[in-house]
Design an enzyme around this catalytic site. Structure first.
Site, PDB file in Angstrom:
ATOM      1  N   ARG A 195      -8.879  -1.031   8.557  1.00  0.00           N
ATOM      2  CA  ARG A 195      -9.657   0.219   8.532  1.00  0.00           C
ATOM      3  C   ARG A 195      -9.716   0.883   9.907  1.00  0.00           C
ATOM      4  O   ARG A 195     -10.765   1.325  10.355  1.00  0.00           O
ATOM      5  CB  ARG A 195     -11.073  -0.060   8.037  1.00  0.00           C
ATOM      6  CG  ARG A 195     -11.156  -0.334   6.531  1.00  0.00           C
ATOM      7  CD  ARG A 195     -12.583  -0.627   6.085  1.00  0.00           C
ATOM      8  NE  ARG A 195     -12.879  -0.026   4.804  1.00  0.00           N
ATOM      9  CZ  ARG A 195     -13.589  -0.631   3.850  1.00  0.00           C
ATOM     10  NH1 ARG A 195     -14.048  -1.854   4.005  1.00  0.00           N
ATOM     11  NH2 ARG A 195     -13.841  -0.015   2.720  1.00  0.00           N
ATOM     12  N   CYS A 196      -8.563   0.933  10.595  1.00  0.00           N
ATOM     13  CA  CYS A 196      -8.582   1.451  11.971  1.00  0.00           C
ATOM     14  C   CYS A 196      -8.237   2.925  12.054  1.00  0.00           C
ATOM     15  O   CYS A 196      -8.417   3.534  13.107  1.00  0.00           O
ATOM     16  CB  CYS A 196      -7.656   0.637  12.871  1.00  0.00           C
ATOM     17  SG  CYS A 196      -5.902   1.042  12.718  1.00  0.00           S
TER      18      CYS A 196
ATOM     19  N   GLU B 133     -12.687   4.468   5.931  1.00  0.00           N
ATOM     20  CA  GLU B 133     -12.681   3.668   7.160  1.00  0.00           C
ATOM     21  C   GLU B 133     -13.801   4.019   8.133  1.00  0.00           C
ATOM     22  O   GLU B 133     -13.999   3.329   9.137  1.00  0.00           O
ATOM     23  CB  GLU B 133     -11.312   3.816   7.833  1.00  0.00           C
ATOM     24  CG  GLU B 133     -10.230   3.262   6.930  1.00  0.00           C
ATOM     25  CD  GLU B 133      -8.817   3.550   7.385  1.00  0.00           C
ATOM     26  OE1 GLU B 133      -7.948   2.718   7.145  1.00  0.00           O
ATOM     27  OE2 GLU B 133      -8.588   4.626   7.971  1.00  0.00           O
TER      28      GLU B 133
ATOM     29  N   GLN C 111       0.825  -1.212   0.000  1.00  0.00           N
ATOM     30  CA  GLN C 111       0.000   0.000   0.000  1.00  0.00           C
ATOM     31  C   GLN C 111       0.863   1.267   0.000  1.00  0.00           C
ATOM     32  O   GLN C 111       0.339   2.361  -0.117  1.00  0.00           O
ATOM     33  CB  GLN C 111      -0.918   0.008   1.232  1.00  0.00           C
ATOM     34  CG  GLN C 111      -1.887  -1.168   1.267  1.00  0.00           C
ATOM     35  CD  GLN C 111      -2.735  -1.233   2.519  1.00  0.00           C
ATOM     36  OE1 GLN C 111      -2.902  -2.305   3.086  1.00  0.00           O
ATOM     37  NE2 GLN C 111      -3.285  -0.113   2.979  1.00  0.00           N
TER      38      GLN C 111
END
Lengths: 158, 788
Positions: free
Chosen positions: B372-373, B742, B222
């Site tokens: 997705r934190c 997120e 990423q």
């Protein structure tokens, strides 16, 4: 290790190959025929990213040996498009935003294709049940259901 | 907000169909395992069956005799190049391959290189490793006890298992305020270890070209640029110099934070390619992915919320034990060992707050930041939203009413929180009201009362969350010292088409489409004719990558700024062509016209051609620009979610009847794509709330290490999400846009947990830790004597 001469028809094209007994169908498609639309997402037959049609029925190609496909007909995501025209399922996934990363998409579409061969008017529950062997981590399934409904409607019109 | 541009241009606000779809729909995406290079060989990894053990011997003789096996790489091999350890993003150290002991089950022990993946797997089976088991620490509380065995014996002078102590806020003030509060609710919450499980696992093809001395790595990352720099820093001493390292992140089958870290597999593949001079492919299987790659969460939270009897919140105090595994490889900005957990005061006016987190080593794989934190915002939001509901129930107030009473009001933005964040904008009450209207909140409460009278268990849960995304301003935010800017480079061709490259990397979020829409919005070049590329470090401008919903806030902003630089030059060229002063020109997307004489105009296409064929004297030819955007602040999207559940009194199953999600991410680039992000995010909020967990037994054996029992939701478990929006633009963002990817995963779990507890509160149930499995509910139903 024993090897076997196999003949399979993939998306209408005949192929002959010599394969080891233990070669999984998914690796035959991906590594031998270089049809890399079919994906691998797990090692326990849950995710369905490797779903292809074997004599018209959806199978998880990670759980079929290449030799078992001998003499049979396969269809993969690469066979959906005909004469440069997307299949209504492909069109539905595009129109309804039924894909994000695209990794589950080929398997998801093959399962949906098989569903729409059985029924042209599936209910939402029938669609969800049909694709319950296909995991998607991006879409939350909502738009996949819509994509299949779109395709069903398109196919009914045809 | 009505789009400003025509559908043909498809700037912001258009639900443009995705440009990336045609290849994915045809099976023509190019993911890492699709890549085949001449001479390519395969790598597979020998992993530890023990959670903690001394390695007494690695015998490779039998493996080397397996047909097709070319080499076996061990820690000793890497030690010769000083590559057996590597630094983590948190300045800790992580083993690439061990030379002495293993620290978690499934840890990499050796790597087998073979001519194909089947032979490599045979080779792995044939490597014989002897271990002497050591005492195992899996409970972080036990790991902190005096006398606990010290896990990191490699760290000189380390006498305990504490990694860090972090705190934020005013401890004394908060203690005093809580002591004087009329009501204080206290709750311990465990937010369990989970795993992103993107359907594509991690992998790479490392290709070291000896003739050129150049390394190319195709990998599931990423953050390709950061990886390039890390490789240069880690392996510079063996001749890998940054200009001769090319990282290519091709199509990625989902990331969700799991593809930010550098895993040992990548490094071993690179080393193998350098040693063998052949391209080396490594593709992990699902069990390896679940058992060894970065986990998420694993926060043991103890929270206290004080209030007046009328429900006015007064103070928040949170103490957390964070299980980080055997090394701190959490993918955090370097100054934030607990991420942005200090957003835990949430959407509320809280004058006093104090939060502290202690990181702890255990015999588990590393990670923490993923799924997705947004850098621990999931944990922060879970804590404040659960405590808010508990407070409401304790006070006998409606949870919605309590929220309205404490929301930061719209006129207070920018709002400076007690833990130091400056929220950019918000209208929390509007979002909650919209969600309540949409779901019919008042009627649902009536229905619930009637059902309760009949003994039926129905619950309604709310979560009114505030996110913090878009890391981040260079003053505070860096990854290994590199500031967390991002970038865009746009080049307009003579025929008026454009190519735009960004420093981020999509993993399905639709950047190829939405970034093109940003350029279309700013320049009026149809989005269809803006080619967007990311992920190749030889061509794309340097960026920090895509995670923590930072693409729109940072790279999206860079896209707008770069386009505006081009527009400024275009204005000069237009003035030259039309023979008027720049001030006499009026811009509308795609065209400059003369003020008062709209028929005298030049399109962006006319101007592009002129930039190459007839550029003004004294000006450089061409039409292109680059922007490296250092954001002035983060963006603070928010939302209100309401969930209705029915509990099956026979089985304990939680059935989500309805779930309404109202999100506000400011101005929207592509509504269709935002909705898709929210659907997926909600599903990834529901999954840890009801299904997913990874735990360890006392010996450190992983439970939930395959899809047999790590329960990803299928279409059958996933509700039909209902989504809606409000629009409160970010005042500091060039497009008024905020991140959103997120939000739903951050916001959904407490809405679901609140709904389940709401259904059971009258029976004396205050909390059920997620995942709220049928078994947990079934046990409670039996304990309370209400099972069917």
């Amino acid at each position: 290790m024993a090897s076997h001469q196999i003949r399979v028809t993939v998306n209408g094209t005949p192929h002959e190959a010599e394969v080891d007994s233990r070669l999984l169908l998914v690796h035959f498609l991906r590594d031998v025929l270089r049809l890399t639309g079919t994906h691998v997402g797990c090692d326990t037959t849950h995710c369905g990213a490797c779903t292809v049609l074997l004599d018209g029925a959806p199978v998880k190609s990670c759980t079929v040996l290449a030799v078992q496909a001998n003499g049979r007909e396969l269809m993969t995501v690469e066979g959906l498009e005909r004469d440069g025209k997307l299949h209504p399922i492909q069109e539905g996934f595009w129109e309804k935003h039924g894909l994000q990363c695209g990794y589950c998409t080929p398997g998801m579409m093959m399962t949906s294709y098989a569903l729409l061969q059985r029924t042209r008017s599936p209910t939402e529950l029938e669609i969800r049940q049909a694709i319950s062997g296909n995991l998607c981590r991006c879409t939350g399934y909502v738009n996949i259901v819509k994509a299949v409904q779109y395709a069903a409607e398109k196919l009914r019109e045809e | 907000m009505a789009p400003r541009t025509s559908p043909e241009i498809s700037g912001m606000g258009h639900s443009m169909k995705r440009k990336e779809d045609p290849r994915f729909l045809r099976g023509q995406g190019r993911y890492v395992d699709d890549i085949v290079l001449p001479g390519m060989v395969f790598m597979d990894i020998v992993r530890s069956p023990f959670a903690h053990a001394k390695i007494t011997k690695i015998d490779t003789a039998r493996a080397l005799k397996v047909p097709g096996v070319l080499a076996v790489i061990t820690g000793e091999t890497l030690a010769k190049f000083n590559l057996h350890w590597m630094p983590t993003l948190m300045s800790d150290t992580q083993m690439v391959l061990p030379t002495e002991k293993v620290m978690y089950q499934a840890q990499e022990v050796a790597a087998v290189i073979a001519t194909d993946r089947y032979a490599a797997a045979d080779g792995v089976e044939a490597v014989e490793v002897s271990y002497d088991p050591l005492p195992v620490l899996v409970d972080p509380f036990k790991a902190l006890e005096p006398g606990a065995p010290v896990l990191r014996t490699d760290k000189k002078g380390k006498t305990d298992n504490r990694i860090f102590h972090w705190e934020a806020g005013d401890r004394q003030g908060t203690d005093a305020e809580l002591a004087g509060s009329e009501v204080v609710v206290k709750q311990d919450l465990y937010i369990p270890r989970i795993h992103v499980s993107s359907i594509e696992t991690c992998g790479c093809v490392a290709d070291f070209d000896r003739a050129q001395g150049k390394l190319t790595v195709y990998m599931t990352t990423q953050a390709p640029h950061a990886i390039r720099t890390v490789f240069a820093l880690v392996a510079g001493h063996v001749g890998l110099s940054e200009e001769r390292i090319r990282i290519v992140s091709p199509d990625i089958g989902g990331g969700f934070g799991g593809k930010v870290p550098v895993y040992p597999g990548y490094v071993i593949a690179v080393a193998a390619s350098v040693v063998l001079g052949k391209p080396v492919k490594w593709i992990e299987d699902r069990m390896e992915n679940l058992q060894a790659d970065s986990f998420a969460r694993d926060y043991h939270i103890s929270a206290e919320l004080g209030a007046k009897r009328d429900g006015t919140m007064t103070a928040l105090r949170i103490k957390t034990i964070a299980d980080h595994g055997y090394t701190d490889a959490a993918a955090n900005p370097s100054k934030f060992p607990a991420g942005l957990f200090s957003i835990c005061t949430g959407s509320y006016q809280l004058g006093h707050a104090f939060a502290e987190v202690d990181g702890v080593y255990t015999n588990k794989p590393p990670g923490g930041i993923a799924y997705r934190c947004s850098f621990r915002v999931t944990e922060a939001v879970h804590a404040i939203e659960r405590l808010t509901d508990i407070l409401a129930h304790e006070l006998g107030m409606d949870p919605a009413e309590l929220r309205f009473k404490n929301f930061i009001p719209p006129e207070s933005f920018p709002y400076h929180s007690a833990l130091g964040w400056d929220y950019d904008s918000g209208n929390y009450a509007a979002a909650l009201r919209k969600a309540m209207d949409r779901i019919g909140y008042a009627e649902l409460r009536k229905e619930q009362a009637e059902k309760r009278a009949r003994g039926e268990l129905m619950g309604i849960g709310i979560s009114s969350f505030t996110e913090i995304v878009g890391a981040g301003p260079s003053k505070q935010f860096d990854i290994l010292g590199i500031k967390m800017f991002d970038s865009c480079e746009i080049r307009v061709h003579p025929t008026g088409k454009a190519i735009a490259r960004f420093g981020t990397k999509s993993q399905g979020q639709g950047h190829e489409t939405t970034y093109a829409q940003i350029v279309a919005e700013e320049l009026g070049i149809p989005a269809a004719h803006v080619q967007v590329e990311e992920g190749d470090t030889d061509t794309a401008p340097y960026g920090l990558g895509t995670y923590a919903s930072r693409s729109t806030p940072v790279a999206g902003a860079a896209g707008a700024v770069a386009a505006r630089k081009i527009r400024d030059k275009a204005r000069k060229i237009a003035a030259h062509l039309l023979e008027v002063a720049e001030e006499d020109l009026v811009w509308e997307p795609g065209k400059f016209s003369v003020k008062g004489a709209p028929q005298r105009s030049k399109t962006i296409q006319d101007i592009a051609l002129a930039a190459y064929t007839n550029h003004p004297q004294g000006m450089e030819a061409g039409l292109e620009a680059v922007s490296y955007y250092d954001p002035p602040n983060l963006t603070f999207p928010f939302g209100s979610y309401i969930c209705v559940v029915d509990l099956d009194r026979g089985t304990g199953e939680v059935k989500i009847r309805r779930f309404v999600a109202v999100d506000d991410c400011g101005n929207i680039i592509n509504p269709m794509i935002v909705d898709g992000q929210i659907h997926g995010g909600l599903t990834m909020g529901m999954a840890p709330a009801l299904l997913e967990e990874i735990s360890y037994d006392e010996d450190g054996n992983i439970q939930g290490g395959s899809f047999m029992d790590y329960l990803l939701p299928t279409a059958m478990e996933t509700p039909s999400w209902e989504t809606d929006k409000t629009v409160t633009p970010s005042p500091h963002h060039p497009l008024g846009a905020k991140g959103v990817g997120e939000s739903a995963t951050v916001g959904a779990p407490p809405a679901i947990a609140n709904a389940v507890v709401d259904a059971l509160w009258h029976l004396g149930v205050r909390n059920i830790d997620i995942p709220i499995t049928p078994e947990k509910v079934w046990r409670i139903l039996h304990e309370k004597g209400v099972a069917e």
